[in-house]
Design an enzyme around this catalytic site. Structure first.
Site, PDB file in Angstrom:
ATOM      1  N   CYS A 162       0.801  -1.222   0.000  1.00 45.33           N
ATOM      2  CA  CYS A 162       0.000   0.000   0.000  1.00 45.33           C
ATOM      3  C   CYS A 162       0.837   1.276   0.000  1.00 45.33           C
ATOM      4  O   CYS A 162       0.289   2.375  -0.086  1.00 45.33           O
ATOM      5  CB  CYS A 162      -0.940  -0.004   1.202  1.00 45.33           C
ATOM      6  N   HIS A 301      -2.370   8.085   5.844  1.00 49.92           N
ATOM      7  CA  HIS A 301      -2.663   6.784   5.239  1.00 49.92           C
ATOM      8  C   HIS A 301      -4.103   6.409   5.584  1.00 49.92           C
ATOM      9  O   HIS A 301      -4.842   5.942   4.734  1.00 49.92           O
ATOM     10  CB  HIS A 301      -1.672   5.743   5.751  1.00 49.92           C
ATOM     11  N   GLU A 312      -0.830   5.407  13.425  1.00 49.18           N
ATOM     12  CA  GLU A 312      -0.441   6.563  12.611  1.00 49.18           C
ATOM     13  C   GLU A 312      -0.621   7.855  13.405  1.00 49.18           C
ATOM     14  O   GLU A 312       0.177   8.784  13.278  1.00 49.18           O
ATOM     15  CB  GLU A 312      -1.242   6.624  11.310  1.00 49.18           C
ATOM     16  N   LYS A 333      -9.214   8.152   1.768  1.00 47.95           N
ATOM     17  CA  LYS A 333      -9.826   6.829   1.713  1.00 47.95           C
ATOM     18  C   LYS A 333     -11.229   6.809   2.292  1.00 47.95           C
ATOM     19  O   LYS A 333     -11.974   5.851   2.074  1.00 47.95           O
ATOM     20  CB  LYS A 333      -8.943   5.817   2.443  1.00 47.95           C
ATOM     21  N   HIS A 338      -9.667   2.223  -0.197  1.00 48.60           N
ATOM     22  CA  HIS A 338      -8.206   2.094  -0.210  1.00 48.60           C
ATOM     23  C   HIS A 338      -7.753   1.537  -1.550  1.00 48.60           C
ATOM     24  O   HIS A 338      -8.000   0.364  -1.869  1.00 48.60           O
ATOM     25  CB  HIS A 338      -7.786   1.174   0.939  1.00 48.60           C
ATOM     26  N   PHE A 397       1.959  -3.251   4.035  1.00 48.00           N
ATOM     27  CA  PHE A 397       2.274  -4.545   4.645  1.00 48.00           C
ATOM     28  C   PHE A 397       3.765  -4.840   4.460  1.00 48.00           C
ATOM     29  O   PHE A 397       4.337  -4.591   3.397  1.00 48.00           O
ATOM     30  CB  PHE A 397       1.468  -5.659   3.976  1.00 48.00           C
TER      31      PHE A 397
END
Length: 411
Positions: A162, A301, A312, A333, A338, A397
Site C-alpha cells: 500500500c 494513510h 499513525e 480513503k 483504499h 504490509f
C-alpha cells in the site's frame, strides 16, 4: 541536488475519472463506495468496494492495445494520458531517453491469475493464455505506459504493497535529483477488486463487513471496522525545475522532501509506537529544511483499520510534537476506499490541489474519535486553509513507510 516540480496530474478514481472530477468529489464529500458489481458476492462477507465507474479503455487507447492490457495497466495508461496532456509536454520535442516512468502496482492482475488458474485446473496447461505472464506482472503498468508514449528513460516499478504509489513518486523524485532523468511519470495503479483479492483480505480480517456505504470507510472513528478496497490510478509528471522553466511549464508544486523507512516489526501491523512512520516524516521534513510547525496539512494513510489509525496518530505526534495538535489531517480513503498501490498517487494529487486551492477536505464518515486519537482529523467538514507544506503518508504490509513533502512553488 536539482529541484523537482510537479507539472502535470492524471487520475482515475472511484469518485471521478479526471483530476478535476476527483477533486470536486473530495470537496463535495462524494462517496465512491457501493456494492461490488465485478463479481457475485453472495457467498462473501464483504459486499462493498470503491469501484471505478464508467471507465472505457477505448477512450484512451485502441481496441487491440486494450485487449493486451489488464485493468490496472489500462488505468495507468489513462491517468498518464491526462497527466501528459495537463503538463503541456510535446513528446516529439523531448529526448525520450531522459523521460522515465515510475508507476507501480502492489499486486498486478489478480483477474489474469484467477482466469488462468481455473483454465489450468479445468482444462490443462495447454489452455493457459499466451499472454498470461505479461498481463499479470505488476511492472506492466510502467511498461505499457512507456510503450504507449515512447518513453525510453529509467523505467521502474517499486512494489511496497500500500506504499507503492508514494515510493514510486519518491524514487522518481530521487532520479531527477540525481540527474538520471529530466522528466518522470510517477504514481500507482491498482485493480484488485476480484474474488481472490476480496477473499484474501477478508481472511486477514482487514476489510470491513459493514453493508452501509456511509458507515464502511470511516478513518479515525471509534467504530471503524476495517478498510474498503478501492481501485484506480494516480499519476504525476515530475520535472527538473530548469527544464520546466525553459519550456514555460505551469508548475503546480515542488517536492521538497522524501522519507522512507521500515518498521521491521510485523508483516501486516504497523509498529505500535509509530516510530517507523514518524521517522519517514522526520526525514522528509529534514530534507526540506522545515520544522514541524511549518507543516499545514497531512494526508494520512488513514485506512479505517483499528491498528493503522491509532498507530499513525502516534506517529504524527512523535514526528511533529506539539505541532501535531495544530496541523490539519484527513483521509482521502474515507471517500474512495483504499486503492492499495494506487493510493499514494491519488493522495499526492489531493495534497497538490490543497496547496493550489487553499482547501482541505473532510474525513467523511468520521463522527466520534477515541481518547488517544485527539488530533484535528477534519471531522464533519472541510475548511479553507493556506497550505504551503503538505505531507502525504503511505504505509504498506511488510512495514514499509513512505512520506512525500509537497510545498507551494517559490522562485
Amino acid at each position: 541536488m536539482r529541484r523537482v516540480v510537479v507539472t502535470g496530474m492524471g487520475a482515475i478514481t472511484p469518485i471521478g475519472n479526471t483530476v478535476e472530477e476527483f477533486w470536486q468529489g473530495l470537496k463535495e464529500g462524494r462517496l465512491g463506495i457501493g456494492s461490488i458489481t465485478q463479481f457475485d458476492t453472495t457467498e462473501y462477507k464483504v459486499k462493498l468496494a470503491g469501484e471505478v465507474k464508467a471507465f472505457d479503455p477505448k477512450n484512451y487507447m485502441d481496441v487491440k492495445a486494450a485487449r493486451r492490457m489488464e485493468r490496472f495497466s489500462q488505468f495507468a495508461v489513462a491517468a498518464s494520458a491526462e497527466a501528459i496532456r495537463d503538463s503541456g509536454i510535446e513528446l516529439e520535442k523531448e529526448d525520450s531517453f531522459r523521460f522515465g516512468v515510475a508507476i507501480g502496482s502492489g499486486i498486478g492482475s489478480l483477474q489474469a491469475v484467477e482466469l488462468n488458474a481455473k483454465r489450468l485446473i479445468e482444462k490443462g496447461p495447454g489452455k493457459v493464455e499466451t499472454l498470461l505472464v505479461p498481463k499479470m506482472i505488476s511492472n506492466m503498468a510502467a511498461g505499457n505506459v512507456a510503450i504507449r508514449y515512447g518513453l525510453k528513460g529509467k523505467n521502474i516499478n517499486v512494489v511496497t504493497a500500500c506504499a507503492t504509489g508514494t515510493h514510486c513518486i519518491g524514487e522518481a523524485y530521487r532520479s531527477i535529483q540525481a540527474g538520471d532523468a529530466e522528466l518522470m511519470l510517477a504514481g500507482g495503479a491498482e485493480a484488485a477488486i476480484t474474488e481472490l483479492g476480496v477473499a484474501g483480505f477478508t481472511a486477514l480480517t482487514a476489510l470491513t463487513t459493514e453493508t452501509d456505504p456511509n458507515k464502511a470507510s470511516r478513518p479515525f472513528d471509534k467504530d471503524r471496522s476495517g478498510f474498503v478496497m478501492g481501485e484506480g490510478a494516480g499519476v504525476l509528471v515530475l520535472e527538473e525545475l530548469e527544464h520546466a522553466r525553459n519550456r514555460g511549464a505551469r508548475i503546480y508544486a515542488e517536492i521538497n522532501g522524501y522519507g522512507a523507512t521500515c518498521d521491521a516489526y510485523h508483516i501486516t501491523s504497523p509498529a505500535e509506537n509509530g516510530e517507523g512512520a514518524a521517522k519517514a516524516m522526520e526525514y522528509a521534513m529534514k530534507e526540506a529544511k522545515l520544522e514541524p510547525s511549518d507543516i499545514n496539512y497531512i494526508n494520512a494513510h488513514g485506512t479505517s483499520t483499528h491498528h493503522n489509525d491509532l498507530f499513525e496518530t502516534k506517529a504524527i505526534k512523535l514526528a511533529l510534537g506539539d505541532a501535531a495538535y495544530k496541523v490539519k489531517i484527513n483521509s482521502t480513503k474515507s471517500m474512495t476506499g483504499h486503492l492499495l498501490g494506487a493510493a499514494g498517487g491519488i493522495e499526492a494529487i489531493d495534497c497538490i490541489k490543497s496547496i493550489n486551492e487553499g482547501y482541505v477536505h473532510l474525513t467523511k464518515g468520521l463522527m466520534e474519535t477515541e481518547e488517544e486519537m485527539n488530533l484535528d482529523y477534519c471531522k464533519l467538514q472541510g475548511c479553507k486553509l493556506e497550505v504551503n507544506n503538505a505531507i502525504s503518508n503511505s504505509l504498506g504490509f511488510g512495514g514499509h513507510n513512505a512520506s512525500i513533502l509537497f510545498s507551494a512553488y517559490r522562485e
